[in-house]
Design an enzyme around this catalytic site. Structure first.
Site, PDB file in Angstrom:
ATOM      1  N   ASP A  42       0.836  -1.200   0.000  1.00  0.00           N
ATOM      2  CA  ASP A  42       0.000   0.000   0.000  1.00  0.00           C
ATOM      3  C   ASP A  42       0.876   1.258   0.000  1.00  0.00           C
ATOM      4  OD1 ASP A  42      -2.064   1.861   0.430  1.00  0.00           O
ATOM      5  OD2 ASP A  42      -3.151   0.473   1.734  1.00  0.00           O
ATOM      6  N   THR A  82      -6.870   3.464  -1.902  1.00  0.00           N
ATOM      7  CA  THR A  82      -6.607   2.056  -1.604  1.00  0.00           C
ATOM      8  C   THR A  82      -7.625   1.100  -2.206  1.00  0.00           C
ATOM      9  OG1 THR A  82      -5.465   2.652   0.438  1.00  0.00           O
ATOM     10  CG2 THR A  82      -6.282   0.395   0.262  1.00  0.00           C
ATOM     11  N   ASN A 103     -12.552   4.882  -1.399  1.00  0.00           N
ATOM     12  CA  ASN A 103     -12.654   4.118  -0.149  1.00  0.00           C
ATOM     13  C   ASN A 103     -14.043   4.241   0.468  1.00  0.00           C
ATOM     14  OD1 ASN A 103      -9.992   3.339  -0.384  1.00  0.00           O
ATOM     15  ND2 ASN A 103      -9.218   4.906   1.004  1.00  0.00           N
ATOM     16  N   LYS A 164      -5.495  -4.351   6.452  1.00  0.00           N
ATOM     17  CA  LYS A 164      -6.781  -3.685   6.264  1.00  0.00           C
ATOM     18  C   LYS A 164      -7.787  -4.655   5.662  1.00  0.00           C
ATOM     19  CE  LYS A 164      -4.642   0.767   4.952  1.00  0.00           C
ATOM     20  NZ  LYS A 164      -4.540   1.763   3.853  1.00  0.00           N
ATOM     21  N   ARG A 166     -10.032  -4.046   3.399  1.00  0.00           N
ATOM     22  CA  ARG A 166     -10.166  -3.877   1.952  1.00  0.00           C
ATOM     23  C   ARG A 166      -8.980  -4.474   1.188  1.00  0.00           C
ATOM     24  NH1 ARG A 166     -10.131   1.219   4.364  1.00  0.00           N
ATOM     25  NH2 ARG A 166      -8.348   2.602   3.978  1.00  0.00           N
ATOM     26  N   ASP A 296       1.568   2.630   3.770  1.00  0.00           N
ATOM     27  CA  ASP A 296       0.516   3.640   3.655  1.00  0.00           C
ATOM     28  C   ASP A 296       0.272   4.331   4.985  1.00  0.00           C
ATOM     29  OD1 ASP A 296      -1.733   4.806   1.987  1.00  0.00           O
ATOM     30  OD2 ASP A 296      -2.877   3.986   3.657  1.00  0.00           O
ATOM     31  N   HIS A 300       1.040   8.315   5.467  1.00  0.00           N
ATOM     32  CA  HIS A 300       0.060   9.306   5.915  1.00  0.00           C
ATOM     33  C   HIS A 300       0.507   9.998   7.199  1.00  0.00           C
ATOM     34  CE1 HIS A 300      -3.212   8.846   3.083  1.00  0.00           C
ATOM     35  NE2 HIS A 300      -3.180   7.530   3.203  1.00  0.00           N
ATOM     36  N   ASP A 341      -1.149  -0.466  -4.682  1.00  0.00           N
ATOM     37  CA  ASP A 341      -2.500   0.007  -4.988  1.00  0.00           C
ATOM     38  C   ASP A 341      -2.517   1.458  -5.440  1.00  0.00           C
ATOM     39  OD1 ASP A 341      -1.692   0.915  -2.513  1.00  0.00           O
ATOM     40  OD2 ASP A 341      -3.616   0.573  -1.531  1.00  0.00           O
ATOM     41  N   HIS A 342      -1.459   2.181  -5.146  1.00  0.00           N
ATOM     42  CA  HIS A 342      -1.296   3.575  -5.569  1.00  0.00           C
ATOM     43  C   HIS A 342       0.080   4.032  -5.101  1.00  0.00           C
ATOM     44  CE1 HIS A 342      -1.946   4.725  -1.354  1.00  0.00           C
ATOM     45  NE2 HIS A 342      -3.040   3.990  -1.368  1.00  0.00           N
TER      46      HIS A 342
END
Length: 552
Positions: A42, A82, A103, A164, A166, A296, A300, A341-342
């Site tokens: 992530d 994500t 999301n 996570k 997801r 990720d 953040h 994912d990004h």
């Protein structure tokens, strides 16, 4: 948190089983792996991969030196978050077709926020309400490669693990044997559909959970143990929103979720499933998805250019090295794909200190435009509201405005937004959906901003107006929360590494751009699967022994 006991338990050696791996199709191709492993890191941008590539010495070095490396992989769509990013990896489909625009989004009928994988009929196996409520794969409008495999080979096993929900669910698909994610203090949890029991659904991971809970109680997470002091050379201070942010090790506001321990725990769970479920050792092809969420969380919370991310990269590299070592013992052969994912970027204050032109969104933009819209349409409530992927046009309860007022307000808002210096493009979702898709062989580097947003437009879901802010602009910040973000249509958020690796395979560096939607058809071809419907991705020629079919 020292996870050596957990990892050691997960890596218990098993007796090799002398079987010839069979796939759902009898084929003559030499590359017929018994196990497909999909690793999604992530927020692992191509920029971050390239920045640390020369310093890797573990699993990421193995993949970079021995794999088929596409340094210019792309999450080609314009909304790079994500859930939609994960949804592209094993479906071969862009978010416009997977049904996952962001999301979360606002339900236009109820005004309530809808989570991307919300499944109200389900419950959570650990007995909690869950971070995002009850979840499941229901909102995904397409099937995944895991579903194609289970349909063709019902005895194949499909598992996914993540930090996570997801991350696990999108890789596991609609019909997995297990999709697990970490619930701190409990271990790996999952969703329960009506009639299912927690004991049965958690059975594949139960022994890992018992070891996790025992270790967690004996050694609570209290600090971030520094393993790479050289990363401290990147320490420093910045001013964010009038407050001082100190980049250092141990970092500010530590927790399991925003530390390297999150991915170390996830990889230990993946190794446990690999061993106990005998994946790749039972005469059929199996699949294992591993979504690593720590990069990720750290990106953040601390940005990408400080000692916190440096330590994360080094420890993730080491943990992946241990995991890949176990994969080499799979007797039927394994193919690994690693991607993200990004991407992501650093927080703008530090970027500015280092010479970049960066900043945060103009906080007056939305109030100013709403004031004009309220006056123009004689409204008593602000009609333009943030909606995850852009802006929604709604009443005070967030319920969509009735026609023709909705369309009139959207048209007026788009004109106002496109006149703003912070906005590069604002476009109605309905207008995007009326436009043709970009060509199937379109170069992801050459897509216009409008075409990128077209790939993120989802019928009936997401914002009424999709927008692209100017490069290097991001949302507001809160120290102790999120100070850096992603989600833009710009290449620092879209460009990700895509690496295919098989032990003993031929290493190649490939510079031309590909998309994450190309992963599923490529892996499916290697095991003789044909997607049941037309997808957006294309098969990539990885091995001379198994060339892709010629496209019509």
């Amino acid at each position: 948190m020292n996870l050596a006991p957990l990892i050691a338990a997960a890596l218990v050696a098993t007796l090799p089983v002398a079987v010839q791996a069979q796939t759902p199709r009898e084929a003559s191709a030499a590359v017929q792996p018994a196990l497909i492993v999909t690793i999604v890191i992530d927020q692992f941008s191509a920029n971050l991969f390239n920045q640390y590539r020369g310093r890797f010495s573990g699993g990421l070095k193995t993949l970079a030196d021995q794999g088929v490396v596409y340094v210019n992989g792309y999450q080609a769509q314009g909304v790079t978050t994500t859930c939609p990013g994960h949804s592209t990896v094993l479906t071969g489909a862009f978010p416009t077709h997977t049904g996952i625009p962001a999301n979360e989004w606002i339900d236009p009928a109820t005004g309530q926020e809808a989570y991307c994988l919300a499944a109200p009929k389900n419950t959570i196996a650990d007995g909690s309400a869950g971070e995002n409520g009850p979840v499941g794969p229901d909102n995904m409008r397409v099937t995944t490669m895991a579903d194609w495999l289970k349909a063709a080979s019902p005895t194949s096993r499909v598992y996914a693990v993540s930090g996570k929900d997801r991350g696990a669910i999108t890789l596991a698909g609609h019909t997995p044997d297990g999709a697990f994610w970490l619930a701190e203090g409990f271990g790996m949890t999952t969703y329960l559909e009506p009639g299912q029991t927690a004991a049965a659904r958690l059975a594949p991971i139960a022994e890992f959970n018992a070891a996790y809970v025992s270790h967690y109680k004996a050694t609570p997470v209290t600090n971030w143990t520094v393993r790479h002091p050289a990363c401290l050379a990147m320490a420093g201070t910045s001013t964010i929103g009038g407050q001082t942010f100190t980049a250092g090790l141990p970092p500010m506001n530590y927790s399991l979720e925003n530390s390297p321990a999150l991915d170390e725990t996830t990889l230990a769970a993946a190794a446990d499933l690999l061993d106990r479920q005998q994946l790749g050792r039972r005469g059929v092809t199996d699949m294992l998805g591993v979504s690593l969420s720590g990069t990720d969380k750290i990106g953040h919370g601390y940005g990408t250019q400080g000692p916190e991310m440096c330590e994360q990269m080094m420890r993730l590299d080491a943990a992946l090295g241990d995991f890949l070592g176990q994969l080499t013992e799979v007797p039927g052969g394994v193919v690994v794909v690693l991607t993200a994912d990004h991407g992501g970027s650093d927080f703008p204050e530090r970027m500015t200190e280092r010479g970049a032109i960066a900043g945060r969104y103009d906080p007056t933009l939305l109030p100013r435009i709403n004031e004009k819209l309220m006056a123009q349409f004689n409204l008593t409530a602000a009609p333009l509201q943030s909606g995850g992927t852009g802006f929604i046009v709604a009443d005070a309860a967030h319920v969509s405005l009735a026609e023709p007022l909705r369309s009139q307000v959207i048209a007026a808002a788009v004109r106002l937004l496109n006149a703003e210096p912070n906005i590069v493009l604002a476009v109605p979702r309905d207008a995007l959906l009326a436009e043709p898709m970009p060509a199937r062989d379109a170069d992801p580097e050459e897509l216009t901003v409008r075409e990128r947003l077209r790939l993120s437009a989802v019928q009936g879901r997401g914002a009424d107006i999709l927008r692209a802010y100017a490069p290097n602009l991001t949302s507001g910040a809160r120290i102790g929360g999120s100070i850096a973000s992603h989600g833009s249509p710009w290449d620092y958020d879209r460009r990700v590494p895509i690496i295919f690796w098989s032990p003993g395979g031929q290493a190649q560096e490939r510079f031309w751009p590909i998309r994450t939607v190309d992963i599923a058809p490529t892996l499916a071809h290697l095991i003789g699967l044909t997607p049941p419907v037309e997808i957006d991705g294309r098969c990539l020629h990885l091995f001379d022994e198994s060339p892709c079919p010629v496209a019509p």
